[in-house]
Design a protein around this motif. Structure first.
Motif, PDB file in Angstrom:
ATOM      1  N   GLN A 194      12.736 104.797  38.032  1.00 56.22           N
ATOM      2  CA  GLN A 194      11.585 104.190  37.364  1.00 56.22           C
ATOM      3  C   GLN A 194      11.341 104.808  35.997  1.00 56.22           C
ATOM      4  OE1 GLN A 194       7.963 103.772  39.637  1.00 56.22           O
ATOM      5  NE2 GLN A 194       9.062 103.313  41.530  1.00 56.22           N
ATOM      6  N   VAL A 195      11.468 106.141  35.922  1.00 57.27           N
ATOM      7  CA  VAL A 195      11.265 106.816  34.640  1.00 57.27           C
ATOM      8  C   VAL A 195      12.319 106.372  33.635  1.00 57.27           C
ATOM      9  CG1 VAL A 195      11.268 109.052  33.457  1.00 57.27           C
ATOM     10  CG2 VAL A 195      10.119 108.813  35.657  1.00 57.27           C
ATOM     11  N   ARG A 196      13.572 106.274  34.067  1.00 54.35           N
ATOM     12  CA  ARG A 196      14.629 105.842  33.159  1.00 54.35           C
ATOM     13  C   ARG A 196      14.375 104.426  32.651  1.00 54.35           C
ATOM     14  NH1 ARG A 196      19.123 108.721  32.416  1.00 54.35           N
ATOM     15  NH2 ARG A 196      20.263 106.821  31.864  1.00 54.35           N
ATOM     16  N   LYS A 197      13.918 103.539  33.533  1.00 54.65           N
ATOM     17  CA  LYS A 197      13.603 102.177  33.105  1.00 54.65           C
ATOM     18  C   LYS A 197      12.468 102.177  32.095  1.00 54.65           C
ATOM     19  CE  LYS A 197      15.040  99.856  37.376  1.00 54.65           C
ATOM     20  NZ  LYS A 197      14.545  99.096  38.566  1.00 54.65           N
ATOM     21  N   ASP A 198      11.454 103.016  32.345  1.00 58.89           N
ATOM     22  CA  ASP A 198      10.315 103.086  31.426  1.00 58.89           C
ATOM     23  C   ASP A 198      10.738 103.611  30.055  1.00 58.89           C
ATOM     24  OD1 ASP A 198       8.671 102.138  33.391  1.00 58.89           O
ATOM     25  OD2 ASP A 198       7.877 104.101  33.965  1.00 58.89           O
ATOM     26  N   GLU A 199      11.822 104.378  30.010  1.00 58.06           N
ATOM     27  CA  GLU A 199      12.344 104.919  28.755  1.00 58.06           C
ATOM     28  C   GLU A 199      13.418 104.024  28.151  1.00 58.06           C
ATOM     29  OE1 GLU A 199      11.329 107.613  27.080  1.00 58.06           O
ATOM     30  OE2 GLU A 199       9.736 107.977  28.554  1.00 58.06           O
ATOM     31  N   GLU A 237      19.431 102.730  31.016  1.00 59.78           N
ATOM     32  CA  GLU A 237      20.057 102.172  32.209  1.00 59.78           C
ATOM     33  C   GLU A 237      19.720 103.057  33.403  1.00 59.78           C
ATOM     34  OE1 GLU A 237      21.699  99.387  32.549  1.00 59.78           O
ATOM     35  OE2 GLU A 237      21.608  98.850  30.416  1.00 59.78           O
ATOM     36  N   VAL A 238      19.619 102.459  34.580  1.00 60.49           N
ATOM     37  CA  VAL A 238      19.287 103.239  35.772  1.00 60.49           C
ATOM     38  C   VAL A 238      20.336 104.311  36.026  1.00 60.49           C
ATOM     39  CG1 VAL A 238      19.043 103.139  38.272  1.00 60.49           C
ATOM     40  CG2 VAL A 238      17.918 101.429  36.841  1.00 60.49           C
ATOM     41  N   ASP A 239      21.611 103.966  35.909  1.00 59.76           N
ATOM     42  CA  ASP A 239      22.691 104.922  36.149  1.00 59.76           C
ATOM     43  C   ASP A 239      23.069 105.610  34.841  1.00 59.76           C
ATOM     44  OD1 ASP A 239      22.900 104.288  38.869  1.00 59.76           O
ATOM     45  OD2 ASP A 239      24.168 102.560  38.414  1.00 59.76           O
ATOM     46  N   LEU A 264      29.868 119.535  40.276  1.00 58.18           N
ATOM     47  CA  LEU A 264      30.456 118.395  39.583  1.00 58.18           C
ATOM     48  C   LEU A 264      31.099 117.407  40.557  1.00 58.18           C
ATOM     49  CD1 LEU A 264      32.051 120.148  36.476  1.00 58.18           C
ATOM     50  CD2 LEU A 264      30.114 118.560  36.468  1.00 58.18           C
ATOM     51  N   ARG A 265      31.678 117.924  41.640  1.00 54.86           N
ATOM     52  CA  ARG A 265      32.227 117.031  42.666  1.00 54.86           C
ATOM     53  C   ARG A 265      31.111 116.143  43.240  1.00 54.86           C
ATOM     54  NH1 ARG A 265      37.311 117.651  44.628  1.00 54.86           N
ATOM     55  NH2 ARG A 265      38.412 119.631  44.279  1.00 54.86           N
ATOM     56  N   HIS A 266      29.983 116.778  43.537  1.00 54.06           N
ATOM     57  CA  HIS A 266      28.865 116.015  44.096  1.00 54.06           C
ATOM     58  C   HIS A 266      28.329 115.025  43.071  1.00 54.06           C
ATOM     59  CE1 HIS A 266      25.837 115.003  46.905  1.00 54.06           C
ATOM     60  NE2 HIS A 266      24.831 115.595  46.286  1.00 54.06           N
ATOM     61  N   LEU A 267      28.293 115.444  41.813  1.00 53.08           N
ATOM     62  CA  LEU A 267      27.848 114.541  40.753  1.00 53.08           C
ATOM     63  C   LEU A 267      28.733 113.308  40.682  1.00 53.08           C
ATOM     64  CD1 LEU A 267      25.894 114.220  38.253  1.00 53.08           C
ATOM     65  CD2 LEU A 267      27.788 115.156  36.896  1.00 53.08           C
ATOM     66  N   ARG A 268      30.040 113.498  40.775  1.00 55.66           N
ATOM     67  CA  ARG A 268      30.968 112.371  40.732  1.00 55.66           C
ATOM     68  C   ARG A 268      30.757 111.426  41.914  1.00 55.66           C
ATOM     69  NH1 ARG A 268      32.141 109.819  37.720  1.00 55.66           N
ATOM     70  NH2 ARG A 268      33.846 110.649  36.483  1.00 55.66           N
ATOM     71  N   GLU A 269      30.455 111.988  43.097  1.00 50.70           N
ATOM     72  CA  GLU A 269      30.210 111.156  44.270  1.00 50.70           C
ATOM     73  C   GLU A 269      28.964 110.300  44.096  1.00 50.70           C
ATOM     74  OE1 GLU A 269      29.899 113.963  47.376  1.00 50.70           O
ATOM     75  OE2 GLU A 269      32.042 114.461  47.429  1.00 50.70           O
ATOM     76  N   LEU A 270      27.961 110.846  43.399  1.00 53.17           N
ATOM     77  CA  LEU A 270      26.695 110.143  43.255  1.00 53.17           C
ATOM     78  C   LEU A 270      26.680 109.182  42.071  1.00 53.17           C
ATOM     79  CD1 LEU A 270      24.209 113.102  43.903  1.00 53.17           C
ATOM     80  CD2 LEU A 270      24.848 111.279  45.490  1.00 53.17           C
ATOM     81  N   PHE A 271      27.361 109.552  40.976  1.00 53.55           N
ATOM     82  CA  PHE A 271      27.269 108.783  39.734  1.00 53.55           C
ATOM     83  C   PHE A 271      28.656 108.584  39.127  1.00 53.55           C
ATOM     84  CE2 PHE A 271      23.354 111.243  40.203  1.00 53.55           C
ATOM     85  CZ  PHE A 271      22.402 110.246  40.151  1.00 53.55           C
ATOM     86  N   GLU A 272      29.294 107.487  39.455  1.00 52.64           N
ATOM     87  CA  GLU A 272      30.600 107.194  38.878  1.00 52.64           C
ATOM     88  C   GLU A 272      30.488 106.791  37.415  1.00 52.64           C
ATOM     89  OE1 GLU A 272      32.593 104.291  41.195  1.00 52.64           O
ATOM     90  OE2 GLU A 272      33.007 105.661  42.861  1.00 52.64           O
ATOM     91  N   THR A 273      29.282 106.479  36.960  1.00 57.12           N
ATOM     92  CA  THR A 273      29.086 106.031  35.582  1.00 57.12           C
ATOM     93  C   THR A 273      29.113 107.173  34.579  1.00 57.12           C
ATOM     94  OG1 THR A 273      26.688 106.165  35.951  1.00 57.12           O
ATOM     95  CG2 THR A 273      27.736 104.009  36.236  1.00 57.12           C
ATOM     96  N   ILE A 274      28.953 108.409  35.038  1.00 54.10           N
ATOM     97  CA  ILE A 274      28.889 109.542  34.106  1.00 54.10           C
ATOM     98  C   ILE A 274      30.282 109.873  33.583  1.00 54.10           C
ATOM     99  CG2 ILE A 274      28.419 112.014  33.922  1.00 54.10           C
ATOM    100  CD1 ILE A 274      26.037 111.641  35.711  1.00 54.10           C
ATOM    101  N   THR A 275      30.420 109.890  32.266  1.00 49.45           N
ATOM    102  CA  THR A 275      31.707 110.163  31.630  1.00 49.45           C
ATOM    103  C   THR A 275      31.671 111.396  30.742  1.00 49.45           C
ATOM    104  OG1 THR A 275      31.141 108.732  29.757  1.00 49.45           O
ATOM    105  CG2 THR A 275      32.282 107.713  31.621  1.00 49.45           C
ATOM    106  N   LEU A 276      30.506 111.985  30.544  1.00 59.66           N
ATOM    107  CA  LEU A 276      30.373 113.124  29.637  1.00 59.66           C
ATOM    108  C   LEU A 276      29.366 114.103  30.195  1.00 59.66           C
ATOM    109  CD1 LEU A 276      30.925 114.454  26.847  1.00 59.66           C
ATOM    110  CD2 LEU A 276      29.017 113.091  25.965  1.00 59.66           C
ATOM    111  N   VAL A 277      29.764 115.377  30.259  1.00 61.66           N
ATOM    112  CA  VAL A 277      28.877 116.423  30.737  1.00 61.66           C
ATOM    113  C   VAL A 277      28.801 117.520  29.684  1.00 61.66           C
ATOM    114  CG1 VAL A 277      28.440 118.143  32.529  1.00 61.66           C
ATOM    115  CG2 VAL A 277      29.457 115.948  33.144  1.00 61.66           C
ATOM    116  N   TRP A 278      27.604 117.796  29.205  1.00 62.27           N
ATOM    117  CA  TRP A 278      27.400 118.833  28.202  1.00 62.27           C
ATOM    118  C   TRP A 278      27.167 120.180  28.884  1.00 62.27           C
ATOM    119  CZ3 TRP A 278      28.214 117.323  23.313  1.00 62.27           C
ATOM    120  CH2 TRP A 278      28.066 115.969  23.005  1.00 62.27           C
TER     121      TRP A 278
END
Length: 235
Positions: free
Chosen positions: A113-118, A121-123, A188-202
């Motif tokens: 919801q916060v992401r939509k308000d900003e 994209e949700v993902d 990072l493994r868990h992040l990949r399982e949850l969000f396949e859309t993420i392509t960049l990690v700072w």
């Protein structure tokens, strides 16, 4: 008696209105605006669909305020102030929601919801990883604590990944002695399982070196071949 116009299922169909309204006096209590949002994302109870269980006895706002009080003050469940519902009831509700995965679902719904308000994209497509070493209380067992020589802290380390708005995506806790780059791998493994859309990690320099190559090799992007591989970790 009861909460005025409370939208929760306990007040609408359970027994929440049997109990008096609890005056809100703690900084951890929900505001009316916050409660209107939270009430809509709480789990639907099985008893309302005829799958067993008793109707809920207490207003869910009182339950949530009690959980927030424990989280904010770090007290024992049995030390909840007497103006909250019985601590065993609060603890039982929290435990059920946690074991059923409802706490994660609530958090994720609110983050969306916060992401939509900003106008996002949700993902998310990018994230930020960092760690924090914190001192452990004397009650923390020796097998789950360590010493961070760099920070000179004896205790535990939080490995945290957020989106670019600072909203939580992944948290993992290790002993403080675990190096950032080692703790980052399961996170990072868990992040990949949850969000396949993420392509960049700072990340900062503590994550440099072999971790970048490991991420490119072990965490390839799926679904969108035109994107950059996960593991691009700028200094």
């Amino acid at each position: 008696m009861g909460e005025d116009n409370c939208p929760c299922v306990a007040c609408r169909w359970g027994h929440g209105t049997r109990h008096p309204v609890r005056p809100r006096r703690y900084t951890s209590d929900t505001t009316d605006e916050q409660w209107q949002v939270i009430a809509q994302v709480l789990p639907w109870p099985a008893w309302l669909d005829g799958y067993g269980g008793r109707p809920e006895e207490y207003c869910r706002r009182q339950i949530i305020d009690a959980i927030f009080y424990v989280d904010d003050n770090g007290c024992k469940w049995r030390n909840l102030p007497a103006d909250f519902p019985p601590w065993r009831t609060v603890h039982a509700v929290f435990t059920r929601w946690y074991q059923d995965g409802d706490t994660d679902a609530i958090h994720n719904d609110l983050r969306d919801q916060v992401r939509k308000d900003e106008d996002r994209e949700v993902d998310p497509t990018a994230a930020i990883i960092d760690s924090q070493s914190v001192r452990a209380a004397e009650t923390v067992g020796a097998n789950s604590r360590g010493y961070d020589a760099g920070k000179k802290v004896a205790g535990r380390k939080r490995h945290v990944i957020t989106d670019c708005l600072g909203l939580l995506l992944v948290v993992m806790v290790t002993t403080a002695s675990v190096q950032d780059r080692d703790g980052a791998r399961p996170a990072l493994r868990h992040l990949r399982e949850l969000f396949e859309t993420i392509t960049l990690v700072w990340a900062d320099g503590g994550y440099a070196g072999k971790l970048v190559d490991w991420a490119k090799d072990k965490l390839p992007q799926t679904g969108k071949p035109q994107g950059h591989p996960l593991g691009r970790l700028p200094p």
